[in-house]
Design a protein around this motif. Structure first.
Motif, PDB file in Angstrom:
ATOM      1  N   PHE A  50     -40.005 -12.976  68.912  1.00 51.05           N
ATOM      2  CA  PHE A  50     -40.189 -11.829  69.792  1.00 51.05           C
ATOM      3  C   PHE A  50     -39.997 -10.556  68.989  1.00 51.05           C
ATOM      4  CE2 PHE A  50     -35.823 -13.230  70.014  1.00 51.05           C
ATOM      5  CZ  PHE A  50     -35.099 -12.071  69.855  1.00 51.05           C
ATOM      6  N   GLY A  51     -40.546  -9.450  69.498  1.00 48.70           N
ATOM      7  CA  GLY A  51     -40.439  -8.189  68.782  1.00 48.70           C
ATOM      8  C   GLY A  51     -41.095  -7.048  69.527  1.00 48.70           C
ATOM      9  N   ALA A  52     -41.475  -6.028  68.759  1.00 47.78           N
ATOM     10  CA  ALA A  52     -42.112  -4.835  69.309  1.00 47.78           C
ATOM     11  C   ALA A  52     -43.158  -4.329  68.323  1.00 47.78           C
ATOM     12  CB  ALA A  52     -41.071  -3.755  69.575  1.00 47.78           C
ATOM     13  N   PHE A  53     -44.147  -3.600  68.844  1.00 51.43           N
ATOM     14  CA  PHE A  53     -45.202  -3.046  67.992  1.00 51.43           C
ATOM     15  C   PHE A  53     -45.464  -1.595  68.360  1.00 51.43           C
ATOM     16  CE2 PHE A  53     -47.505  -4.285  71.749  1.00 51.43           C
ATOM     17  CZ  PHE A  53     -48.508  -3.341  71.869  1.00 51.43           C
ATOM     18  N   ALA A  54     -46.046  -0.878  67.412  1.00 54.55           N
ATOM     19  CA  ALA A  54     -46.550   0.477  67.630  1.00 54.55           C
ATOM     20  C   ALA A  54     -47.903   0.565  66.937  1.00 54.55           C
ATOM     21  CB  ALA A  54     -45.597   1.520  67.075  1.00 54.55           C
ATOM     22  N   ARG A  55     -48.905   1.068  67.651  1.00 54.86           N
ATOM     23  CA  ARG A  55     -50.267   1.128  67.124  1.00 54.86           C
ATOM     24  C   ARG A  55     -50.776   2.555  67.183  1.00 54.86           C
ATOM     25  NH1 ARG A  55     -54.535  -2.461  70.203  1.00 54.86           N
ATOM     26  NH2 ARG A  55     -53.192  -4.092  69.379  1.00 54.86           N
ATOM     27  N   VAL A  56     -51.435   2.995  66.113  1.00 47.92           N
ATOM     28  CA  VAL A  56     -52.089   4.298  66.054  1.00 47.92           C
ATOM     29  C   VAL A  56     -53.594   4.041  66.008  1.00 47.92           C
ATOM     30  CG1 VAL A  56     -52.388   6.413  64.726  1.00 47.92           C
ATOM     31  CG2 VAL A  56     -50.141   5.328  64.841  1.00 47.92           C
ATOM     32  N   ASN A  57     -54.317   4.555  66.997  1.00 46.23           N
ATOM     33  CA  ASN A  57     -55.765   4.373  67.110  1.00 46.23           C
ATOM     34  C   ASN A  57     -56.498   5.593  66.579  1.00 46.23           C
ATOM     35  OD1 ASN A  57     -55.890   1.808  68.658  1.00 46.23           O
ATOM     36  ND2 ASN A  57     -54.708   3.006  70.122  1.00 46.23           N
TER      37      ASN A  57
END
Length: 185
Positions: A50-57
């Motif tokens: 399990f974890g977390a993400f951050a995305r830049v589009n």
């Protein structure tokens, strides 16, 4: 009138920012394949993470960073006895990809590649013989594909281990098939 314009500008900026940066939690299932040299036999198991993400589009391209916690389980046989390993630790992942098929407001289909670094904070061995000394860090190269549907992300990744985990003259490298489900806030 000034307050109305300020509120309208804020709402427009917040909507644009929400499309530029996305983040959220994720859960994954990992099926490990072990590549060994110098061992009589090896086998692997399936675990979760399990974890977390951050995305830049940026138009059809994106970059994504992730942090998570996961396990790796496998066993090796050195000819004298079988040793079962249960490794757990923190993952740091960097991905770069592009959206190959837009699905309108519903989402898109993506291809990506990247790098994963894992630090094993816990290495447990259950064996009939002496355990192998393991390196605590594992580097992998990632290739995969994913789909975004509404606020959900579903990815398939294959992590090709480039680090030899075994400190002896033998070799142990991981290959991990990973399915990840995430939710974008």
């Amino acid at each position: 009138m000034k307050k109305f314009l300020a509120v309208a500008l804020f709402c427009f900026s917040a909507t644009s920012f929400a499309q530029l940066i996305q983040f959220g939690p994720q859960i994954s299932t990992n099926s490990t394949n072990i590549s060994t040299k110098g061992y009589a036999d090896d086998s692997a198991d399936t675990t979760i993470g399990f974890g977390a993400f951050a995305r830049v589009n940026l138009l059809n391209f994106y970059g994504q960073g992730e942090i998570g916690f996961g396990k790796t389980q496998f066993s090796v046989n050195d000819g004298f006895g079988k040793t079962e390993y249960d490794l757990s630790g923190t993952d740091f992942t960097l991905l770069a990809g592009f959206k190959i098929l837009p699905l309108g407001k519903l989402g898109n289909v993506r291809l990506f590649g990247g790098y994963n670094w894992k630090n094993y904070s816990s290495i447990d061995a259950n064996n009939n013989a002496s355990p192998v000394d393991f390196k605590k860090n594992n580097s992998s190269v990632i290739a995969g594909a994913g789909v975004d549907l509404w606020k959900f992300t579903l990815d398939y990744r294959y992590l090709i281990g480039v680090s030899d985990l075994d400190d002896s003259p033998n070799e142990i490298k991981t290959g991990i098939s990973n399915f990840t489900l995430g939710f974008k806030f």
